[in-house]
Design an enzyme around this catalytic site. Structure first.
Site, PDB file in Angstrom:
ATOM      1  N   GLY A   7       0.814  -1.213   0.000  1.00 42.63           N
ATOM      2  CA  GLY A   7       0.000   0.000   0.000  1.00 42.63           C
ATOM      3  C   GLY A   7       0.842   1.255   0.000  1.00 42.63           C
ATOM      4  O   GLY A   7       0.566   2.207  -0.730  1.00 42.63           O
ATOM      5  N   SER A  48      -4.921 -12.137  -3.813  1.00 40.24           N
ATOM      6  CA  SER A  48      -3.698 -12.829  -3.408  1.00 40.24           C
ATOM      7  C   SER A  48      -3.585 -14.152  -4.153  1.00 40.24           C
ATOM      8  O   SER A  48      -4.598 -14.762  -4.542  1.00 40.24           O
ATOM      9  CB  SER A  48      -3.717 -13.096  -1.903  1.00 40.24           C
ATOM     10  N   TYR A  64      -7.197 -16.401   6.162  1.00 40.26           N
ATOM     11  CA  TYR A  64      -6.543 -15.548   5.170  1.00 40.26           C
ATOM     12  C   TYR A  64      -6.954 -15.914   3.748  1.00 40.26           C
ATOM     13  O   TYR A  64      -7.384 -15.040   2.974  1.00 40.26           O
ATOM     14  CB  TYR A  64      -5.021 -15.645   5.305  1.00 40.26           C
TER      15      TYR A  64
END
Length: 305
Positions: A26, A148, A173
């Site tokens: 980010g 991801s 996740y």
């Protein structure tokens, strides 16, 4: 083809919001966009870390136009206040949904609303933010969702989205990243159906590690041991600065279209390129089933057709 991360298109006059921009992919997304001339808004939870990131960009990018916006994606009041701030602007050209938990807790935890914490951070907060701030996105603007490679190594349990049964950190996740990608693709389908010119694009940054990333005071300061360990994996990893090339291309490249999926050309590393997404994340049926679950869990209706 032909994309040069070292010679980005001129982004002057454009406003880009990057969530979770005080560190990792980010931060470097924000820094690179600022270097291209964009005004970059860093949506961050921690004010001190946000200020450190703003200061770092100003040190490293001459004449950078950058500011911080308080945003905790697990707090509905914070999300709503951030959305109101975006709605008060002249227009947001791109919103990069980057904030998230990369290393989930070993035992199941919940946010203040009872939602599983990883799902809340990686998906639900962004869902609520987009639903409320969508009118702030300019015509032909873009919403970029960070997925991801983990989406290829797990499955989405729609019958147990909150992992109340059989929680593991990996399931949390991988499931959250699958859900994020399903949301990104479904959002684009619904925007098209509604006749909107806003585009939703899904990306993943490959296998990007802090130990292979430039050291920046207050932003990325890995230990010598971390650098040593990460550099042992150099053949298949890259720095987070290189991982950021993917969302930056999704924001700036005029040849990218809504519904596209981008990632490193060599899967885990390399130049940003079009990449295949799993059938499960692209599935309209999966998207249609997930959407009302996200509305209910986020406490936010999102009534696009």
């Amino acid at each position: 083809m032909g994309w040069d991360a070292a010679a980005l298109p001129d982004a002057r006059g454009r406003t880009v919001v990057v969530t979770g921009a005080n560190a990792g992919v980010g931060y470097f997304t924000a820094e690179q966009l600022a270097g291209a001339g964009a005004h970059v808004v860093l949506g961050c939870r921690d004010p001190e870390r946000a200020e450190a990131a703003v200061s770092a960009i100003r040190r490293r990018v001459p004449r950078a136009s950058v500011e911080a916006l308080p945003l905790d994606v697990t707090d509905r009041r914070s999300i709503d206040a951030a959305a109101d701030s975006l709605l008060a602007r002249d227009g947001v050209d791109a919103l990069v949904l980057n904030a998230g938990i990369v290393h989930p807790p070993r035992t199941r935890r919940t946010d203040a609303y009872g939602n599983e914490l990883v799902l809340s951070t990686n998906v639900l907060g962004h869902f609520r933010l987009v639903a409320r701030a969508l009118p702030a996105i300019a015509d032909d603007g873009r919403i970029v969702t960070l997925g991801s490679l983990a989406s290829r190594l797990g499955r989405l349990r729609l019958d147990d989205l909150q992992l109340e049964q059989g929680y593991t950190s990996w399931r949390a996740y991988s499931g959250s990243k699958i859900a994020a990608q399903v949301f990104g693709f479904e959002l684009d389908r619904r925007l098209r159906a509604a006749g909107s010119s806003v585009e939703s694009i899904v990306v993943h940054p490959g296998y990007s590690t802090s130990g292979r990333t430039p050291g920046i005071r207050g932003v990325n300061q890995p230990s010598r041991l971390k650098r040593f360990a990460d550099n042992l994996q150099a053949a298949w990893t890259q720095g987070k600065d290189d991982g950021a090339h993917v969302p930056v291309r999704a924001v700036l490249d005029p040849t990218i279209s809504g519904g596209d999926h981008l990632g490193p050309a060599l899967w885990t590393k390399g130049a940003p390129a079009h990449a295949p997404a799993t059938r499960a994340t692209r599935s309209p049926r999966q998207g249609a089933r997930l959407w009302p679950l996200l509305e209910a869990a986020s406490g936010q209706p999102f009534p696009l057709p």
